[in-house]
Structure formats: structure tokens, C-alpha cells
Design an enzyme around this catalytic site. Sequence first.
Site, mmCIF file in Angstrom:
data_model
loop_
_atom_site.group_PDB
_atom_site.id
_atom_site.type_symbol
_atom_site.label_atom_id
_atom_site.label_comp_id
_atom_site.label_asym_id
_atom_site.label_seq_id
_atom_site.Cartn_x
_atom_site.Cartn_y
_atom_site.Cartn_z
ATOM 1 N N ASP A 107 7.450 4.777 -10.400
ATOM 2 C CA ASP A 107 8.322 4.548 -9.246
ATOM 3 C C ASP A 107 9.794 4.559 -9.622
ATOM 4 O O ASP A 107 10.411 3.524 -9.854
ATOM 5 C CB ASP A 107 7.935 3.262 -8.504
ATOM 6 C CG ASP A 107 6.644 3.438 -7.727
ATOM 7 O OD1 ASP A 107 6.468 4.512 -7.123
ATOM 8 O OD2 ASP A 107 5.802 2.532 -7.730
ATOM 9 N N ARG B 41 3.029 13.975 -7.900
ATOM 10 C CA ARG B 41 3.143 13.066 -9.046
ATOM 11 C C ARG B 41 1.797 12.977 -9.759
ATOM 12 O O ARG B 41 0.749 12.917 -9.134
ATOM 13 C CB ARG B 41 3.578 11.679 -8.581
ATOM 14 C CG ARG B 41 3.717 10.688 -9.739
ATOM 15 C CD ARG B 41 4.520 9.471 -9.351
ATOM 16 N NE ARG B 41 3.812 8.589 -8.438
ATOM 17 C CZ ARG B 41 4.337 7.468 -7.938
ATOM 18 N NH1 ARG B 41 5.578 7.127 -8.234
ATOM 19 N NH2 ARG B 41 3.640 6.708 -7.121
ATOM 20 N N ASP C 99 4.486 -4.479 -7.526
ATOM 21 C CA ASP C 99 3.829 -3.259 -7.046
ATOM 22 C C ASP C 99 4.368 -2.016 -7.745
ATOM 23 O O ASP C 99 3.839 -0.917 -7.534
ATOM 24 C CB ASP C 99 3.987 -3.131 -5.522
ATOM 25 C CG ASP C 99 5.432 -3.201 -5.073
ATOM 26 O OD1 ASP C 99 6.028 -4.281 -5.213
ATOM 27 O OD2 ASP C 99 5.978 -2.184 -4.600
ATOM 28 N N ASN C 100 5.403 -2.179 -8.583
ATOM 29 C CA ASN C 100 5.921 -1.076 -9.381
ATOM 30 C C ASN C 100 5.626 -1.264 -10.863
ATOM 31 O O ASN C 100 6.288 -0.661 -11.714
ATOM 32 C CB ASN C 100 7.434 -0.935 -9.188
ATOM 33 C CG ASN C 100 7.798 -0.505 -7.777
ATOM 34 O OD1 ASN C 100 6.998 0.090 -7.083
ATOM 35 N ND2 ASN C 100 9.001 -0.827 -7.357
ATOM 36 N N ARG D 29 -1.723 -0.918 -9.954
ATOM 37 C CA ARG D 29 -0.556 -1.735 -10.241
ATOM 38 C C ARG D 29 -0.959 -3.206 -10.340
ATOM 39 O O ARG D 29 -2.055 -3.585 -9.917
ATOM 40 C CB ARG D 29 0.467 -1.578 -9.107
ATOM 41 C CG ARG D 29 0.737 -0.108 -8.750
ATOM 42 C CD ARG D 29 1.048 0.048 -7.259
ATOM 43 N NE ARG D 29 1.143 1.463 -6.883
ATOM 44 C CZ ARG D 29 2.266 2.154 -6.863
ATOM 45 N NH1 ARG D 29 3.412 1.572 -7.204
ATOM 46 N NH2 ARG D 29 2.272 3.420 -6.512
ATOM 47 N N GLY E 235 0.814 -1.210 0.000
ATOM 48 C CA GLY E 235 0.000 0.000 0.000
ATOM 49 C C GLY E 235 0.844 1.255 0.000
ATOM 50 O O GLY E 235 2.071 1.230 0.126
ATOM 51 N N ASP F 59 8.243 6.573 8.178
ATOM 52 C CA ASP F 59 7.751 7.876 8.644
ATOM 53 C C ASP F 59 6.853 8.558 7.623
ATOM 54 O O ASP F 59 6.321 9.636 7.878
ATOM 55 C CB ASP F 59 8.921 8.786 9.014
ATOM 56 C CG ASP F 59 9.861 9.100 7.844
ATOM 57 O OD1 ASP F 59 9.547 8.703 6.697
ATOM 58 O OD2 ASP F 59 10.901 9.737 8.080
ATOM 59 N N GLY F 60 6.713 7.944 6.434
ATOM 60 C CA GLY F 60 5.838 8.520 5.420
ATOM 61 C C GLY F 60 6.399 9.738 4.725
ATOM 62 O O GLY F 60 5.715 10.368 3.914
ATOM 63 N N LYS G 194 3.753 12.574 -2.852
ATOM 64 C CA LYS G 194 4.710 11.582 -2.341
ATOM 65 C C LYS G 194 5.564 12.228 -1.263
ATOM 66 O O LYS G 194 6.156 13.280 -1.488
ATOM 67 C CB LYS G 194 5.615 11.064 -3.461
ATOM 68 C CG LYS G 194 4.950 10.128 -4.430
ATOM 69 C CD LYS G 194 5.966 9.506 -5.379
ATOM 70 C CE LYS G 194 6.882 8.524 -4.669
ATOM 71 N NZ LYS G 194 7.820 7.853 -5.621
#
EC number: 2.7.7.-
Length: 490
Positions: A260, A174, A250-251, A181, A88, A123-124, A111
Site C-alpha cells: 500500500d 498488483r 490494514d496496511n 494483513r 475491506g 467509487d472504487g 486496484k
Amino acid sequence: MTIHFPFQNTYSALPANFFARVAPTPVASPRLIKLNRPLAVQLGLDPNLLSTAEGAEILAGKRLPDGADPIAMAYAGHQFGHFVPQLGDGRAILLGEVIDRDGVRRDIQLKGSGPTPFSRRGDGRAALGPVLREYIVSEAMFALGIPTTRSLAAVVTGEPVMRETALPGAVLTRVAASHIRVGTFQFFAARGDTEGVRALADHVIARHYPELKDAAQPYHALLAGVVARQAALVARWLLVGFIHGVMNTDNTSISGETIDYGPCAFLDAYNPAQVFSSIDEMGRYAYANQPRIALWNLTRLAECLLPLFADEQEKAIEQAQVILGEFPEKFTAAYNAGLRAKVGLFTARDGDEALIQDLLDAMAKNAADFTLAFRHLGEAASDDAADVRAQFTDPAAFDEWAARWRARLALEPQAPAERKAAMQAVNPAFIPRNHRIEAVIAAAVNSDDYAPFEELLTVLARPFEDQPQFAAYADPPLPEQRVTQTFCGT
């Protein structure tokens, strides 16, 4: 003053298990360092308003624009061949979707905008270096004509992020045809949620493959459509020497865009086994492995779609295998057509593939720079071979090949000037070379100096033009400038 984003939010209208609703985390003092003004206009946004302090706050996630429905998307994925059932968006938040001036629906995502329920222990946040790398490379790929996500803006947050050391924090805005995906399908398939797979497939068909809506077997046609787009995409990567670096499922975008840009890089000296990514210790995602991995990833997508193909699994597998079997031919056709254009051939004849492979073999053996060898080959078509010969440690290796190449060119009627123009239209003079990107990042991070960043973007916006004033940007790195490893931007 209100900055209006004409959002439409179709993905957040899907069932609740497709995403988590989460707002960006406000930051201290955002500052806009780059706005992609032409892209803003294309999206129906006002670049003058986005350039204001309020605009910087929106692009940093400190302020939500009207109409936003911020979500973090759920997906799974195979990472270096190992399946992770829940990944995710751990540091990305989708603000919403807009319809651009061409009528195309585009996601706008932040992002580095703070933690989400999918962050795990992260930490995002994003550091400035990876944000600049993605901005540079994604916009360079766009200028090269390769399907890609785009970069609308980069902001610094005024807050440090902790990695090995404290680094300036940043947020990238982005833009993508979508962020769906292969791993998004895997998320539902891994849970046995066939209806989730079906709902996602229907959404993808409506959004990316509307011509398939009335097909007799729409889910078969969907797989075939994704196979075709990925085959064409990866061929185009190889033709410019691009190495994605982390081709996890996932990319892998369902829309067929490059997505990505983590440890990505471009070849300098041609080497089919080249790996730059620091985490790709076994060379899984090496330059020449990318077509094979693309097919592997597409096979994982096919596995997710099997319940939609037929009630009997064996029958569904047979049907999927037929569709997947089209990938090698589609990739090879696209790749060989591109190579013929790169060496100035306007027609296809028996022996062309072997002739071009001999050139590639000689380039590998002689450490020829991939980009410059092809760029200067256009000059050699009119007998000025000095620059291309200089790319080979043993110029005689080029001479031997060139004699056979010129004999092949003589079978076509084009004049040398026409051939050179056609070759220079497909062989770039400028790519985002690794050492140039690292120098730009160092200037920004260490000195808050964005002039090198701006200049590199200026050069890369016109990759097929000679640009004499920027000729040095075409040069390969000196031995002490070589970048041997690239790193993920997490």
C-alpha cells in the site's frame, strides 16, 4: 485468442465471510501504458498476449480471464490508532493466485477496478497519479532488494474519476505474496469469531510459513515469524530513507512485504522526524517512529491470536509478550548491521553504534542529503571526501567525524577499493525522489506523456550503478522543487 492465467484460488475456498464475490466494473476504452514484461514471464504469463487489446481489457477489469474467481477481501484495521471494524477491499479485486517460476504462490489483484461491498461511499476507482506512484515506488523497492508487492501493469481506463477535479482513471495490476494483513485477523477477532481467526492462521501458516506447520505451538511460532519479518522489513526501510506514510494495521502485511504505497516518500535531507503524508498531522508515522509503530501493529496481531495461545487469558498474554519482546532486539540487530555496511565496516566492535549515530546527528544538524551522503561516503573511504563534505552545510562537522571513522576503518584489513565496492552495493545512487515522481505524474496527467515515466523506471531499475547518462536523477531537489506533502491515492 484466449489469454490463459493458470489460476489457483485457495483464498476464495475459505469460508464465505472472508470475502465478497464481486466482478470488476467494465470500463470504456482501456489502454495499456505499462506492462512489466519480466514480471509477467516470472508469473508464467505471456507478455506478448498481455500487450494486446484483449490483454488491456483483462488488466483493466473489462474482461475476466479464464479461471478467475474475483473477490474483495474482508478486513478491519486501526487507522491512525482508531479501530474500524470493517474496511475491506473498497477499490481492489483479487482475480486469483498463480504459482510463479520459483514455486511461490502470488496474488494478482486489480486496484481501481470498481466498487465492492466494502467501498463505503467510494467509487472504487483510482486516478492515474496514484497508480503511477505505486508502480514507480514498488518497483524501485524491488530493485533496492526490499520485500514488496510488485506492479505487473498500469492501464488508463478512458474514463475520468472525480476527485477535487476530473482526473484520468487508471487501474494497477498488483502482485503480492498475499494480501492478508494484520487487519484481516482483526476483522474476525472483533466479531469474537475465534474459528475464523484459527482458519485464517492455518491458511497463513500453509501459505507463508509452511515450516511451522508441525511446530509444537504453531500459532506462537506464527506470531514470532511475523515479528521477525516485520523487524527486518522496517529496518530496511530506514536504511534507504523510506517513509511508508500510513502504517495502519490494514496496511501491515502478514507475509512481510511492503504494501500500500499511498502517501509514501523518501527522505531528501536527513530528518528523523520527517513526515510527508498530508493526513499524518501528528507525526504518528514519521520516519523514526516506524519501528515503534510496527511493534504496536504486531501487538494488535498478538491480541487477535490470544484465544489460540492458551485457554487462560493471562497465560496467553504472558506468552504473547515474550514473543513481542523479541522485536526490539531483532530490529536493532538488522538496523545496526545495515548501518555498519553503509559506513563500510565489515566487523562489529564496541563503539560502532555511537560512531554511526554521531554521523546521523551531524547529517541531521547539517541538512545532509540522506542518500547522497552515504553514497559519497564510499569515495571518502579512499580519501576523496569532496562530494560527501559538500552534503554538509558545515563541512567541518563531517571532517571531525571522518577522522574518528578512518581510525576505525584502520582496524580492518580491507583495501579502500574493496570497501568502496561493498559500500556502493548497499548505498543506492538513485531513489524515487518525490519531485521526480511528481514531475512524471504531471507529464502523464497533463500531456499524456509517458516518456518521463519510462525513463525514471529505467534509472530506478539499477539503483546501485552510477549511470552517468542519468546523473541528474541522483540530485536532490532544488528549493523550489521540494515536495513537502504527499497524499493518499483514494
